[in-house]
Design a protein around this motif. Structure first.
Motif, mmCIF file in Angstrom:
data_model
loop_
_atom_site.group_PDB
_atom_site.id
_atom_site.type_symbol
_atom_site.label_atom_id
_atom_site.label_comp_id
_atom_site.label_asym_id
_atom_site.label_seq_id
_atom_site.Cartn_x
_atom_site.Cartn_y
_atom_site.Cartn_z
ATOM 1 N N GLU A 6 0.819 -1.196 0.000
ATOM 2 C CA GLU A 6 0.000 0.000 0.000
ATOM 3 C C GLU A 6 0.857 1.251 0.000
ATOM 4 O O GLU A 6 1.982 1.252 0.506
ATOM 5 C CB GLU A 6 -0.863 0.017 1.260
ATOM 6 C CG GLU A 6 -1.753 -1.178 1.416
ATOM 7 C CD GLU A 6 -2.140 -1.360 2.849
ATOM 8 O OE1 GLU A 6 -2.391 -2.509 3.249
ATOM 9 O OE2 GLU A 6 -2.188 -0.362 3.576
ATOM 10 N N SER A 19 -7.149 8.855 -0.201
ATOM 11 C CA SER A 19 -6.788 8.047 -1.366
ATOM 12 C C SER A 19 -5.644 7.110 -1.007
ATOM 13 O O SER A 19 -4.596 7.560 -0.534
ATOM 14 C CB SER A 19 -6.367 8.947 -2.529
ATOM 15 O OG SER A 19 -7.444 9.735 -2.971
ATOM 16 N N THR A 21 -3.478 3.516 -2.526
ATOM 17 C CA THR A 21 -3.195 2.640 -3.653
ATOM 18 C C THR A 21 -2.528 1.372 -3.162
ATOM 19 O O THR A 21 -1.731 1.408 -2.225
ATOM 20 C CB THR A 21 -2.296 3.352 -4.668
ATOM 21 O OG1 THR A 21 -2.995 4.489 -5.185
ATOM 22 C CG2 THR A 21 -1.926 2.432 -5.821
ATOM 23 N N SER A 81 -7.100 0.933 -6.157
ATOM 24 C CA SER A 81 -7.100 2.097 -5.279
ATOM 25 C C SER A 81 -8.416 2.245 -4.535
ATOM 26 O O SER A 81 -9.465 1.799 -5.007
ATOM 27 C CB SER A 81 -6.841 3.373 -6.095
ATOM 28 O OG SER A 81 -5.577 3.326 -6.707
#
Length: 119
Positions: A6, A19, A21, A81
């Motif tokens: 991550e 946010s 990813t 995401s």
């Protein structure tokens, strides 16, 4: 050896969008038959499922978070995401990306990312 990794900011201001990813190595998020999932755990509390994207691109979200959640993918970079909008301090938690099998087992986890919502 398969891995999930991550990335994302540790601090988010209230009302902004979180946010995160998750990069997958050792396979393909487009062809490996898994549910690519996000789970979080507030300090001192249990795990909370946020949602998933199936390998075919379909998504399903927790009813309690659905209005604020979006899961997407970047196939070219083999990553998926999470976006969570209008965050509040109640969204402070460790967030995990994980891989779920068709029979419900979470058999691969990212390292976890602490997200703090604070001004």
């Amino acid at each position: 050896q398969a891995q999930l990794r991550e990335s994302g900011p540790g601090l988010v201001k209230p009302s902004q969008t979180l946010s995160l990813t998750c990069a997958y190595s050792g396979g393909s998020i487009e062809t490996d038959f898994y549910y690519w999932s996000w789970i979080r755990q507030p300090q001192g509390k249990g795990l909370e499922w946020i949602g998933y994207m199936f390998y075919d691109g379909s998504t399903y979200y927790s009813p309690s978070l659905k209005s604020r959640t979006s899961i997407s993918r970047d196939a070219s970079n083999n990553q998926f995401s999470l976006q969570l909008s209008s965050v509040t301090p109640e969204d402070t938690a460790v967030y995990y990306c994980t891989r779920r099998t068709d029979w419900g087992a979470y058999n691969l986890w990212g390292q976890g990312t602490q997200i703090t919502v604070s001004s």
